[in-house]
Design an enzyme around this catalytic site. Sequence first.
Site, PDB file in Angstrom:
ATOM      1  N   ASP A   1      36.800 -28.389  -5.541  1.00 25.26           N
ATOM      2  CA  ASP A   1      35.696 -27.718  -4.849  1.00 25.26           C
ATOM      3  C   ASP A   1      35.710 -27.862  -3.346  1.00 25.26           C
ATOM      4  OD1 ASP A   1      34.830 -30.544  -5.026  1.00 25.26           O
ATOM      5  OD2 ASP A   1      33.106 -29.694  -3.967  1.00 25.26           O
TER       6      ASP A   1
ATOM      7  N   ASP B   1      39.609 -32.141 -10.009  1.00 29.71           N
ATOM      8  CA  ASP B   1      38.859 -32.939  -9.033  1.00 29.71           C
ATOM      9  C   ASP B   1      37.593 -33.444  -9.758  1.00 29.71           C
ATOM     10  OD1 ASP B   1      37.780 -33.840  -6.488  1.00 29.71           O
ATOM     11  OD2 ASP B   1      36.491 -32.064  -6.581  1.00 29.71           O
TER      12      ASP B   1
ATOM     13  N   GLY C   1      -0.887   3.959   9.955  1.00 28.62           N
ATOM     14  CA  GLY C   1      -0.313   2.616   9.848  1.00 28.62           C
ATOM     15  C   GLY C   1       1.135   2.635  10.284  1.00 28.62           C
TER      16      GLY C   1
ATOM     17  N   TYR D   1      -4.875 -10.042  -2.486  1.00 26.84           N
ATOM     18  CA  TYR D   1      -4.826  -9.449  -1.148  1.00 26.84           C
ATOM     19  C   TYR D   1      -5.758 -10.168  -0.162  1.00 26.84           C
ATOM     20  CZ  TYR D   1      -4.982  -5.996   2.571  1.00 26.84           C
ATOM     21  OH  TYR D   1      -4.921  -5.384   3.799  1.00 26.84           O
TER      22      TYR D   1
ATOM     23  N   ARG E   1       0.825  -1.215   0.000  1.00 25.92           N
ATOM     24  CA  ARG E   1       0.000   0.000   0.000  1.00 25.92           C
ATOM     25  C   ARG E   1       0.850   1.252   0.000  1.00 25.92           C
ATOM     26  NH1 ARG E   1      -3.318   2.756  -0.096  1.00 25.92           N
ATOM     27  NH2 ARG E   1      -4.845   2.984   1.562  1.00 25.92           N
TER      28      ARG E   1
HETATM   29  C1  GDG Z   1       2.309  -5.110  11.157  1.00 21.66           C
HETATM   30  C2  GDG Z   1       2.574  -6.324  12.060  1.00 21.66           C
HETATM   31  C3  GDG Z   1       4.298  -4.983  13.241  1.00 21.66           C
HETATM   32  C4  GDG Z   1      -3.704   1.827  15.010  1.00 21.66           C
HETATM   33  N1  GDG Z   1      -4.910   2.347  15.226  1.00 21.66           N
HETATM   34  C5  GDG Z   1      -4.835   3.637  14.893  1.00 21.66           C
HETATM   35  C6  GDG Z   1      -3.539   3.924  14.455  1.00 21.66           C
HETATM   36  N2  GDG Z   1      -2.848   2.782  14.551  1.00 21.66           N
HETATM   37  C7  GDG Z   1      -1.446   2.649  14.201  1.00 21.66           C
HETATM   38  C8  GDG Z   1      -0.621   2.505  15.452  1.00 21.66           C
HETATM   39  C9  GDG Z   1       0.548   1.658  14.990  1.00 21.66           C
HETATM   40  C10 GDG Z   1      -0.028   0.881  13.825  1.00 21.66           C
HETATM   41  O1  GDG Z   1      -1.240   1.479  13.457  1.00 21.66           O
HETATM   42  C11 GDG Z   1      -0.327  -0.565  14.188  1.00 21.66           C
HETATM   43  O2  GDG Z   1       0.851  -1.230  14.245  1.00 21.66           O
HETATM   44  P1  GDG Z   1       1.021  -2.686  14.871  1.00 21.66           P
HETATM   45  O3  GDG Z   1       2.452  -2.948  15.024  1.00 21.66           O
HETATM   46  O4  GDG Z   1       0.318  -2.731  16.159  1.00 21.66           O
HETATM   47  O5  GDG Z   1       0.263  -3.714  13.926  1.00 21.66           O
HETATM   48  P2  GDG Z   1      -0.006  -4.088  12.365  1.00 21.66           P
HETATM   49  O6  GDG Z   1      -0.820  -3.084  11.688  1.00 21.66           O
HETATM   50  O7  GDG Z   1      -0.591  -5.450  12.418  1.00 21.66           O
HETATM   51  O8  GDG Z   1       1.423  -4.130  11.674  1.00 21.66           O
HETATM   52  C12 GDG Z   1       3.073  -5.851  13.411  1.00 21.66           C
HETATM   53  C13 GDG Z   1       4.061  -3.883  12.237  1.00 21.66           C
HETATM   54  O9  GDG Z   1       3.574  -4.400  11.014  1.00 21.66           O
HETATM   55  C14 GDG Z   1       5.348  -3.106  11.946  1.00 21.66           C
HETATM   56  O10 GDG Z   1       6.339  -3.945  11.481  1.00 21.66           O
HETATM   57  O11 GDG Z   1       4.622  -4.403  14.484  1.00 21.66           O
HETATM   58  O12 GDG Z   1       3.385  -6.953  14.218  1.00 21.66           O
HETATM   59  O13 GDG Z   1       1.410  -7.110  12.206  1.00 21.66           O
HETATM   60  O14 GDG Z   1       1.599   2.473  14.534  1.00 21.66           O
HETATM   61  O15 GDG Z   1      -0.236   3.764  15.916  1.00 21.66           O
HETATM   62  N3  GDG Z   1      -3.150   5.130  14.059  1.00 21.66           N
HETATM   63  C15 GDG Z   1      -4.069   6.125  14.090  1.00 21.66           C
HETATM   64  N4  GDG Z   1      -5.347   5.904  14.466  1.00 21.66           N
HETATM   65  C16 GDG Z   1      -5.778   4.708  14.879  1.00 21.66           C
HETATM   66  O16 GDG Z   1      -6.945   4.526  15.224  1.00 21.66           O
HETATM   67  N5  GDG Z   1      -3.693   7.344  13.718  1.00 21.66           N
END
Ligand code: GDG
Length: 791
Positions: free
Chosen positions: A729, A537, A36, A101, A17
């Site tokens: 080798d 060899d 995200g 997806y 994305r």
């Molecule tokens: C994957 C892996 C790994 C969530 N709700 C809101 C919001 N968020 C943001 C959080 C955080 C992110 O989203 C979620 O990150 P996570 O790490 O908890 O989980 P995944 O989305 O499953 O991510 C995970 C990650 O990749 C990174 O490598 O840690 O294990 O599954 O940053 O802040 N942000 C806002 N509003 C929300 O309601 N603005």
Amino acid sequence: MLKANADVRRMLIVSNRLPFTISEEGGGLTLKESGGGLVSGLSSYLDSLKTSSGKSKYIWVGWPGTTVESDEAKEQLKSIASADFSAHPVFLSEEDMENFYLGFCNKTIWPLFHYFPSYARYNNEYWEQYKKVNEIFCEALMEIIKPDDVIWVHDYHLMLLPRMLRDKMPDVPIGFFLHIPFPSYEMFRLLPRKWGTAILEGLLGADLVGFHTHDYTQYFMRSVLRILGFDHNMGQIVAHDRVIKADTFPMGIDFSRFHNAALSPEVLQEASELRYAVQIGSRVRDEGVELFPHPTPSPYTEGVKVVLSIDRLDYAKGVINRLEGYEAFLEDNPDWHERVVLSLLITPSRIGVEDYQRTKQQLEEVVGRINGRFGNMKWTPVLYQYKSLPFEQLVALYVVSDVALITPLRDGMNLIAKEYIASRPDKTGVLVLSEMAGAAKELGEAILINPNSKEEIAEGLREALEMPVEEQKRRNGTMQNRLRRYDVVPWAEDFIQQLKNVKETQARFDTKRLSSSVREQMRADYERARRRLIFLDYDGTLIKFVKDPQQAYPPTEVTDLLGRLASDRKNEVVIISGRDKETLQRWFGDLRIGLVAEHGVWIMPQGEGWRMIKPISNDWKPRILPILETFTDRLPGSFVEEKEFSYAWHYRAADPEQGPLRAKELLDHLVDFTANIDVQVLQGSKVIEVKSAGVNKGTAGMFWLSKDEGSKTEDSKHQVSTFVLAIGDDWTDEHLFMVLPESAYSLRVGITQSYARFNLRQQGEVISLLDELSRHSSAFSHESSSMGVSL
Ligand code: GDG
């Protein structure tokens, strides 16, 4: 040169994305930044990749989040994405996304890699679409890629892409980072073999493959070993003809973004309102300072606490277990009734996947049950929201929460846990964290619980709510220091630095690689030489390894090649092998070549019979055989090959993990046992040899080389006498390389340290090289044999 901060090279970040959402306003497209983990995390790193004039040195490549039909709209989107987000959209149709997806990514890989095998679907159409979309990404990248770019591919949606790119761009630096867990081999092997193989091969197209935790890295390398057969050394894998590194990079967050936001007036205001709204108290304490004077006294008692829970809607996040743990806590601790609320925020995600809808229904049922069972007019135990909040409101939630209860059943990392700690400037607050989250490896000061046990969740929650403030500060202080030091910028820089290091390692091996100019020189020397001595060899050099050594007889291609080389009377070709003399005689007896058997015990100069270079004994054999037989019994697939003056214990067909362990044990045992016996113990490629001491491939080689001493003549014009070429080798060939004259062309097959002057990457290159030389023989030298030194 590739630099860590990439101020020289441009970076292409590739993820499923793009970091924005599109909406249509007033007939035109509007792009808005989306949240995200990856996006918010990487953006501060990417900001550091700007030139002094503010121009971006990166391009983000990915799907824009919606289907764009018309060419005109595509062009419009391309130009806005490029101008506003430095992004390059990859256009995918709804059908593409359906099976890719919602299908392969989220119904096959996601459940399997999060240890939910019963949710995983193995649908061939999903797989085909996954391949196709990876190809579409590859094509989109090829539109913009430049040879000097650095490519960083993210996550499980694009695991085939590194290989596809590598095939088109052999030298471009490619890094891959997996954001979700890499599962244990037992889980990974549930994928149909063809898919699993393609995924591992796909990932090995990268130069560096990164994971959040050491366990995931180990699991990956184990699958690579067991499925592809490539071993590793400290994370370095030699696959096909390249060195690749797998390593651990626990992803950090943008620490100061959260920390500073938690102190900003807007967030504090928001937090104050939240606290008021949930009526749980009148103050947030910052080391004794009242931050939010409250207009009216709270109807709740002073000590009411907020427990925070934030997740994307996902069964792997363990929300139902969490609610059940909370329910158990309320059951066991009536004194906490009306003094605690669970603020449950669920962010919508993967709307089209049925398993997610089911999870939503289930969790809403449990929320209803808890509120119905324990709540009253004054108190709602679970405050539930199903939405995505703006950043400031998210941080405000972190600020007002006394405890963060994060209990995923599996999670690659979990950034929420880290963000919560970063958003506590006064260092109060307690994190209760599942040990199944990658973040638990770094956040050992949190209260770690097993999410499958509601008792552990309940007990962890009670401990958190009752933890003294000093203890909270001590723990959070340590975690904050760690998170501040290794935040997302050092994380990304570390990754890119390691990518650079792998490239340098590859370049080091490449300097010893037989280059085209050396090959040219070799051909010229070969042509000019009056006499040529060629040591070859056999196993792993003239032919590839096979599981049963007796099946490794030479194909016609090889015997024809040897025949051609040998038919040039200037050439003396010697097969110098560890095999027994009967086998060599049977396979090569008809050719006009010399033979060396049992690593130098026996030699057979061309046209003569077998003889030993010096008398050696084999009295030791009856004492060694029982040891080898014991190890054979203990390792299925291994066997003993008996030769006149040696034994070879082969384990190529044995279990790829157990084999090397048993081999090491055997080696230790033999080294001890043979201390006072006149034998040597050699370790070859998946074989251990015990042989009489005093002879090796070097002593055998000397027999031919010393013959040469007597007949040395120099061409007055070219100053060239005997052309010596040796190819092998494994390390038994090193004995030969060591005794060769400096001018000899010594070549070791494979990427490894060696006394040989040059490396060939793979066995196939031996054949093409010899073929090329033999054609020179036939073109220039056959009829001139009378000019050659008589052999
Ligand atoms: C994957 C892996 C790994 C969530 N709700 C809101 C919001 N968020 C943001 C959080 C955080 C992110 O989203 C979620 O990150 P996570 O790490 O908890 O989980 P995944 O989305 O499953 O991510 C995970 C990650 O990749 C990174 O490598 O840690 O294990 O599954 O940053 O802040 N942000 C806002 N509003 C929300 O309601 N603005």
